[in-house]
Design a protein around this motif. Sequence first.
Motif, PDB file in Angstrom:
ATOM      1  N   PHE A 223     -19.370  -4.237  30.978  1.00 21.20           N
ATOM      2  CA  PHE A 223     -18.961  -5.598  30.470  1.00 21.20           C
ATOM      3  C   PHE A 223     -19.740  -6.348  29.728  1.00 21.20           C
ATOM      4  CE2 PHE A 223     -16.314  -4.858  34.304  1.00 21.20           C
ATOM      5  CZ  PHE A 223     -14.993  -4.993  33.477  1.00 21.20           C
ATOM      6  N   SER A 224     -20.741  -5.587  28.718  1.00 22.67           N
ATOM      7  CA  SER A 224     -21.734  -5.909  27.798  1.00 22.67           C
ATOM      8  C   SER A 224     -22.512  -6.784  28.670  1.00 22.67           C
ATOM      9  CB  SER A 224     -20.964  -6.507  26.582  1.00 22.67           C
ATOM     10  OG  SER A 224     -20.173  -5.931  26.147  1.00 22.67           O
TER      11      SER A 224
ATOM     12  N   LYS B 192     -22.440  -8.290  31.374  1.00 27.34           N
ATOM     13  CA  LYS B 192     -21.882  -9.516  32.365  1.00 27.34           C
ATOM     14  C   LYS B 192     -21.639  -8.906  33.606  1.00 27.34           C
ATOM     15  CE  LYS B 192     -19.031 -11.190  28.850  1.00 27.34           C
ATOM     16  NZ  LYS B 192     -17.810 -11.734  28.005  1.00 27.34           N
TER      17      LYS B 192
ATOM     18  N   GLN C 166     -22.611  -9.338  22.164  1.00 24.34           N
ATOM     19  CA  GLN C 166     -21.270  -8.360  22.612  1.00 24.34           C
ATOM     20  C   GLN C 166     -20.683  -7.444  21.600  1.00 24.34           C
ATOM     21  OE1 GLN C 166     -18.216  -9.317  26.005  1.00 24.34           O
ATOM     22  NE2 GLN C 166     -17.750 -10.419  24.149  1.00 24.34           N
ATOM     23  N   THR C 167     -20.636  -7.934  20.506  1.00 22.54           N
ATOM     24  CA  THR C 167     -20.144  -6.905  19.562  1.00 22.54           C
ATOM     25  C   THR C 167     -21.530  -6.464  18.485  1.00 22.54           C
ATOM     26  OG1 THR C 167     -19.695  -8.638  18.140  1.00 22.54           O
ATOM     27  CG2 THR C 167     -17.975  -7.768  19.472  1.00 22.54           C
TER      28      THR C 167
ATOM     29  N   ILE D 161     -20.891 -17.476  24.807  1.00 22.94           N
ATOM     30  CA  ILE D 161     -20.780 -16.294  25.820  1.00 22.94           C
ATOM     31  C   ILE D 161     -21.028 -14.853  25.401  1.00 22.94           C
ATOM     32  CG2 ILE D 161     -18.244 -16.037  25.794  1.00 22.94           C
ATOM     33  CD1 ILE D 161     -18.211 -15.799  28.986  1.00 22.94           C
ATOM     34  N   GLN D 162     -20.281 -14.726  24.212  1.00 21.33           N
ATOM     35  CA  GLN D 162     -20.572 -13.316  23.650  1.00 21.33           C
ATOM     36  C   GLN D 162     -21.966 -13.132  23.156  1.00 21.33           C
ATOM     37  OE1 GLN D 162     -18.605 -15.561  22.420  1.00 21.33           O
ATOM     38  NE2 GLN D 162     -16.589 -14.851  21.819  1.00 21.33           N
TER      39      GLN D 162
ATOM     40  N   ASP E 283     -10.642  -9.905  26.160  1.00 24.07           N
ATOM     41  CA  ASP E 283     -11.013 -10.629  25.332  1.00 24.07           C
ATOM     42  C   ASP E 283     -12.498 -10.990  25.359  1.00 24.07           C
ATOM     43  OD1 ASP E 283     -10.519 -12.421  23.124  1.00 24.07           O
ATOM     44  OD2 ASP E 283     -11.275 -13.964  24.506  1.00 24.07           O
ATOM     45  N   THR E 284     -13.294 -11.135  24.369  1.00 23.51           N
ATOM     46  CA  THR E 284     -14.621 -11.437  24.180  1.00 23.51           C
ATOM     47  C   THR E 284     -15.229 -12.507  25.145  1.00 23.51           C
ATOM     48  OG1 THR E 284     -14.716 -12.478  22.117  1.00 23.51           O
ATOM     49  CG2 THR E 284     -15.253 -10.080  21.865  1.00 23.51           C
TER      50      THR E 284
ATOM     51  N   PRO F 157     -13.185  -4.536  19.828  1.00 17.72           N
ATOM     52  CA  PRO F 157     -13.697  -4.906  18.482  1.00 17.72           C
ATOM     53  C   PRO F 157     -14.078  -3.788  17.548  1.00 17.72           C
ATOM     54  CG  PRO F 157     -14.227  -6.584  20.250  1.00 17.72           C
ATOM     55  CD  PRO F 157     -13.524  -5.439  20.865  1.00 17.72           C
TER      56      PRO F 157
ATOM     57  N   TRP G 261     -11.993  -3.568  13.908  1.00 12.41           N
ATOM     58  CA  TRP G 261     -12.614  -4.306  12.743  1.00 12.41           C
ATOM     59  C   TRP G 261     -13.187  -3.130  11.966  1.00 12.41           C
ATOM     60  CZ3 TRP G 261     -16.272  -8.276  15.934  1.00 12.41           C
ATOM     61  CH2 TRP G 261     -15.265  -9.112  16.526  1.00 12.41           C
TER      62      TRP G 261
ATOM     63  N   THR H 131     -16.880   0.681  23.813  1.00  9.90           N
ATOM     64  CA  THR H 131     -16.161  -0.538  24.210  1.00  9.90           C
ATOM     65  C   THR H 131     -16.887  -1.701  24.944  1.00  9.90           C
ATOM     66  OG1 THR H 131     -16.074   0.513  26.434  1.00  9.90           O
ATOM     67  CG2 THR H 131     -14.242   1.017  24.786  1.00  9.90           C
ATOM     68  N   ILE H 132     -16.306  -2.868  24.772  1.00 13.10           N
ATOM     69  CA  ILE H 132     -17.073  -3.798  25.312  1.00 13.10           C
ATOM     70  C   ILE H 132     -17.033  -4.052  26.784  1.00 13.10           C
ATOM     71  CG2 ILE H 132     -17.285  -5.106  23.166  1.00 13.10           C
ATOM     72  CD1 ILE H 132     -15.168  -7.219  24.234  1.00 13.10           C
TER      73      ILE H 132
ATOM     74  N   GLN I 259     -13.295  -7.327   9.103  1.00  7.47           N
ATOM     75  CA  GLN I 259     -12.296  -7.350   9.881  1.00  7.47           C
ATOM     76  C   GLN I 259     -10.757  -7.890   8.957  1.00  7.47           C
ATOM     77  OE1 GLN I 259     -12.811 -10.414  12.832  1.00  7.47           O
ATOM     78  NE2 GLN I 259     -10.779 -10.279  13.940  1.00  7.47           N
TER      79      GLN I 259
END
Lengths: 322, 247
Positions: A136-137, A139, A251-252, A270-271, B12-13, B37, B41, B118-119, B182
């Motif tokens: 979860f990146s 988290k 996160q991304t 949060i990201q 969701d992020t 994402p 994207w 993946t996140i 995106q």
Amino acid sequence: MVIFYIEHENGSLKKNCYETAAYAAALAQQTQSQSVGICLGSVSAESLAALGEYGTNKVLQDTNARFDTEVDAGVLAKAVAAQAQQLNAQYVIIPHSYLGRALAPRVSVRLKAALVPAVVEMPDTEGKFLVKRGVFSGKGFAYCTAHTTVKVLTVAANAFPAIKTGTSVAEVQNFTAETTDTRVKRISVEKLSNKVSLTEADIVVSAGRGLKGPENWGMIEELADVLGAATACSRPVADTHWRPHHEHVGQTGVTVSPNLYIAIGISGAIQHLAGVNSSKVIVVINKDPEAPFFKAADYGVVGDAFEVVPKLITALKAYKAS
Amino acid sequence: MKILVCLSKVPDTTTKISFTDNNTKFNAQGVTWILNPTDEWYALVRALEIVEQQGGSVTVIHVGNAEGDQLIRKALAIGANDAVRIDVEPQDAFQAAANIAQYAAQQSYDLIMTGKETINYNGAIVGGIIAEILELPYVSLASSLDVNGSTATMKCEIEGGEETVEASLPLVVSANKGMAEQRIPNMRGIMTARTKPLSVIPAFANTQTQVEVVKFEAPPTRGNVHLVDPDNMDELVRLLHDEAKVI
């Protein structure tokens, strides 16, 4: 047997190599086995032998220079998997680096072995195999078991310290790897001059929209220089092209886990926090005392970055000079 | 040009991550699921751009249960031509990748694309597994991708820099930030997506899970923030040296 992949560049071992070697050695000791490094390409026998200080028992090296610029992970995977089979290795340890992320899945398929990526701790090998990895990146963490006899693990950067355990010398033996034609060719490499690699850095200096514009990054670069740190940024900064996209932490973007993360003018969405959570110490400089980042920080400075950062640079220079 | 784009379903992020059943399960209650994402994207949009320039088709593939259908429809609305869903909820990356590889083995794609990672599980594994099963070359973490005839040129992130590599098609590529921008689906896309083909097929054999999560753990919480006077940066330096021991 525990084998590990030795990543090198321009004849020198990469930082992740020492972490991987230390991890493999600790695992070998825990399972009453030996740790053997696999080196493909031109590295001096002396620097390979010095891996003994990190607990490596032996290094098998194919000195063929074609491997030095090999970017086809399929070619490397074939050589590594063949050695793993020949040595009857139970564990294959690979850094979770850019190259490692292409190499490890290929090795695991060849060995019909489970792959657990980005592990952050030594596994439990008594009874059921269990190893901790980040999910979860940033988290959360997951404890994973693997259903195959042979296991491939990639080791997250900065998660396992490269500790010297003695003064032993690893035995270096030559071998000739099986090779195949390369299908991915390197055309050119562009190194960012004198830059510390973001994913490997011990210290990261990161800035956000609070800096107001790309022209104000001079003091961020200077602070990073004084600390020997890598520079990073938040997503809006990368998206508006104030900074290159490879500096985007979150996160991304890139996930980092340095010893020290200094966030300047970043509110702490949060990201973004997801990408920096596993940093050991976080310092936040922000003029807004309500910025959510302060809740995730160890040290905080409520103040204007344009005043605080120059003062911090002066203080650090004085400290370095003393 | 036939391109296959692999899509994963992720929280969701902005999701606050928590766990249930004695920390053995991810708490999916109230979670909004989105397309991963970097899959959407970068991989999907770049695939569409290439096909718009050179002709061909983009197929999207998802391994998962029917909950994924609305996300697949979104990818079709963005512009993919058709979709395949392999009807099994994957328990690990190998299961997803091995299913996609076996499907792709029956077709003849010039390019198979995934996002960087993946996140939710961050493994960055799927592309490499597909490539090795299909014995194709693989380029990971590409921030640009250009196709000229049967040759692809990519820029890839490496430690402290970037390299440019070239590979021949067919090829597996994982897409990183920078590859594309995106795209938001427009009304026409949303309307046409409803009638685009989405075939649902059963899972393939020999795709058993290899890695299983036994329990989850939340990251350790930090103590209260120690605020330092903005006029006393010597004190911050002292704390970082003496107390935190990081400089």
